[in-house]
Design an enzyme around this catalytic site. Structure first.
Site, PDB file in Angstrom:
ATOM      1  N   CYS A  34      -9.762  13.387 -22.921  1.00 59.14           N
ATOM      2  CA  CYS A  34      -8.832  12.262 -22.789  1.00 59.14           C
ATOM      3  C   CYS A  34      -7.914  12.366 -21.573  1.00 59.14           C
ATOM      4  CB  CYS A  34      -7.989  12.139 -24.048  1.00 59.14           C
ATOM      5  SG  CYS A  34      -8.958  12.213 -25.564  1.00 59.14           S
ATOM      6  N   HIS A  41       0.963   9.241 -23.845  1.00 57.85           N
ATOM      7  CA  HIS A  41      -0.420   9.390 -24.320  1.00 57.85           C
ATOM      8  C   HIS A  41      -0.557   8.599 -25.622  1.00 57.85           C
ATOM      9  CE1 HIS A  41      -4.376  11.045 -24.271  1.00 57.85           C
ATOM     10  NE2 HIS A  41      -4.229  11.626 -25.450  1.00 57.85           N
ATOM     11  N   GLU A  83       4.260  14.772 -28.772  1.00 57.06           N
ATOM     12  CA  GLU A  83       4.631  14.206 -27.474  1.00 57.06           C
ATOM     13  C   GLU A  83       6.113  13.866 -27.426  1.00 57.06           C
ATOM     14  OE1 GLU A  83       2.983  10.995 -24.202  1.00 57.06           O
ATOM     15  OE2 GLU A  83       2.256  10.855 -26.275  1.00 57.06           O
ATOM     16  N   LYS A 139      -2.015   1.984 -25.539  1.00 55.18           N
ATOM     17  CA  LYS A 139      -3.209   2.137 -26.379  1.00 55.18           C
ATOM     18  C   LYS A 139      -3.129   1.224 -27.592  1.00 55.18           C
ATOM     19  CE  LYS A 139      -4.486   6.942 -25.241  1.00 55.18           C
ATOM     20  NZ  LYS A 139      -3.472   7.236 -24.215  1.00 55.18           N
ATOM     21  N   HIS A 144      -7.886   3.458 -27.127  1.00 54.98           N
ATOM     22  CA  HIS A 144      -7.952   4.742 -26.416  1.00 54.98           C
ATOM     23  C   HIS A 144      -9.266   4.800 -25.657  1.00 54.98           C
ATOM     24  CE1 HIS A 144      -7.697   8.800 -25.282  1.00 54.98           C
ATOM     25  NE2 HIS A 144      -7.190   9.329 -26.377  1.00 54.98           N
ATOM     26  N   PHE A 172      -7.958  16.674 -26.024  1.00 56.82           N
ATOM     27  CA  PHE A 172      -8.595  17.698 -26.856  1.00 56.82           C
ATOM     28  C   PHE A 172      -8.982  18.865 -25.950  1.00 56.82           C
ATOM     29  CE2 PHE A 172     -10.404  14.934 -30.549  1.00 56.82           C
ATOM     30  CZ  PHE A 172      -9.159  14.926 -31.139  1.00 56.82           C
TER      31      PHE A 172
END
Length: 402
Positions: A162, A294, A305, A326, A331, A390
């Site tokens: 990502c 994010h 975050e 998003k 995403h 990830f």
């Protein structure tokens, strides 16, 4: 150290085809997430996504091109065309020799994998098209952009889940800043919205069945999207001399690795990347007005975050605006940072901060100004774009108004 500016931008995503349509949707807080439409979708538990609808490649590309271009490559080429046309650049001579392409994608030609697995395993065919490998490889989009526009300099693909686009953008920025090139094409793309692509993500049990609600206490997971965001990065003096329109200046970046867990994010890793971007850009935390988060809509990402932002910014965190687009376009995995960079440009250039839509209930662990549900007019001089992947791989980009 050279200054780096953005002189072209292009996109295709669930909110629209092209930058103007996308920014209009962001200003309106429009949701591009809807019911998925593809073969065997009824076999899935997750049936929503930020899918590019009403898209027919046969009206854009010829048969030979379609045999070579996976959907993620098609999206890249469409976005690159818009960005390069806006920049007004033609790549000949020295500009062609040193100009390059650095793009991000997590999965590359996922649709091509999916189609050919079906062909071999389900339909029992013993042959596949001879272009399957060049069609599905992760570097296909970067290669086709380089060929389409005569870019002969450093060109490659970054794949860090990502954070792929942000890592690619950081690399392109660094090449120009260090004097390696005057112009680079950068960004990223992804198209995983096919049966196999969604089925794989279902297995993680982090997907929402109904909506993406970042930072809202009742959030229940992420929603996949697809598309591309492509930019022309240019050395400032080169852009200035030719009278180019400058959208924003890229002023710094940082990367970090959590080195902790393959899927669970780390507050410390995220904070190192955010703080490192401020240091690299040589700015104070009080200079930052907006962060494009994010913000996946998962419990783990959102609270981690927000905690990282609070740690880095201290008391200034209460005066920051932080939103996740998003919630609108989904995403885009490896392409997500590229499309989200558009929200940063809009904040800097137009003074409009994109909202976090779907926000319904305050979460004490996400007690920041998340610009809920409606866009906001505000003067923003510096913006950050966060990407936390990830594998614990993080990349943060810093931009400034010009």
């Amino acid at each position: 150290m050279k200054r780096v500016v953005i002189t072209g931008a292009g996109t295709i995503n669930a909110l629209g085809v092209g930058v103007p349509a996308t920014l209009e949707a962001m200003r309106e807080g429009r949701c591009g997430i809807s019911d998925l439409e593809f073969r065997d979708v009824e076999r899935l538990s997750i049936r929503i996504g930020g899918q590019v609808k009403d898209y027919d490649p046969e009206t854009i590309f010829n048969r030979q091109q379609i045999s070579l271009y996976d959907r993620f490559t098609q999206f890249t080429l469409l976005a690159a065309k818009e960005a390069i046309e806006q920049s007004g650049l033609t790549f000949i001579g020295d500009l062609a020799a040193h100009g390059g392409v650095v793009l991000g994608t997590a999965g590359g030609g996922v649709s091509t994998w999916d189609e050919n697995y079906r062909s071999v395993y389900e339909e029992g065919k013993n042959r596949v098209h001879p272009f399957v490998v060049p069609k599905l490889m992760n570097n296909a989009a970067a290669s086709h952009v380089s060929m389409a526009y005569n870019l002969k300099g450093p060109s490659y693909t970054v794949s860090t889940a990502c954070a792929s686009s942000n890592h690619a953008i950081a690399q392109a920025f660094q090449i120009i800043r260090a004097g390696g090139s005057k112009v680079m094409v950068t960004g990223g793309s992804e198209s995983m919205l096919c049966f196999g692509g969604v089925k794989a993500w279902e297995g993680l049990r982090v997907m929402s069945r109904d909506a993406c609600r970042p930072f809202s206490a009742n959030r229940n997971g992420m929603v996949q999207g697809e598309g591309a965001g492509i930019f022309v990065f240019e050395e400032y003096e080169h852009a200035k001399q030719r009278g180019a329109e400058i959208l924003a200046e890229v002023i710094g970046y940082a990367m970090s690795s959590d080195a902790a867990d393959i899927v669970m994010p780390s507050k410390q890793g995220a904070a190192r990347a955010i703080g490192g971007a401020l240091t690299d850009a040589q700015i104070n935390r009080e200079d930052v007005g907006y962060i494009n988060a994010h913000g996946t809509g998962t419990a783990a990402n959102d609270k981690t975050e927000c905690a990282a932002v609070a740690d880095v910014f201290g008391h200034h965190a209460d005066r920051l605006m932080i939103s996740s687009t998003k919630s609108m376009h989904g995403h885009l995995i490896g392409g997500t940072g590229a499309v989200e960079l558009l929200a940063c440009i809009m904040a800097l250039r137009d003074g409009i901060v994109a909202p976090t839509i779907g926000y319904e209930e305050p979460d004490p662990e996400c007690a920041l100004d998340v610009v809920p549900n409606e866009a906001r007019e505000a003067k923003v001089d510096v913006a950050l774009s966060n990407a936390f992947a990830f594998g614990g791989l993080n990349a943060v980009i810093a931009l400034r108004k010009v």
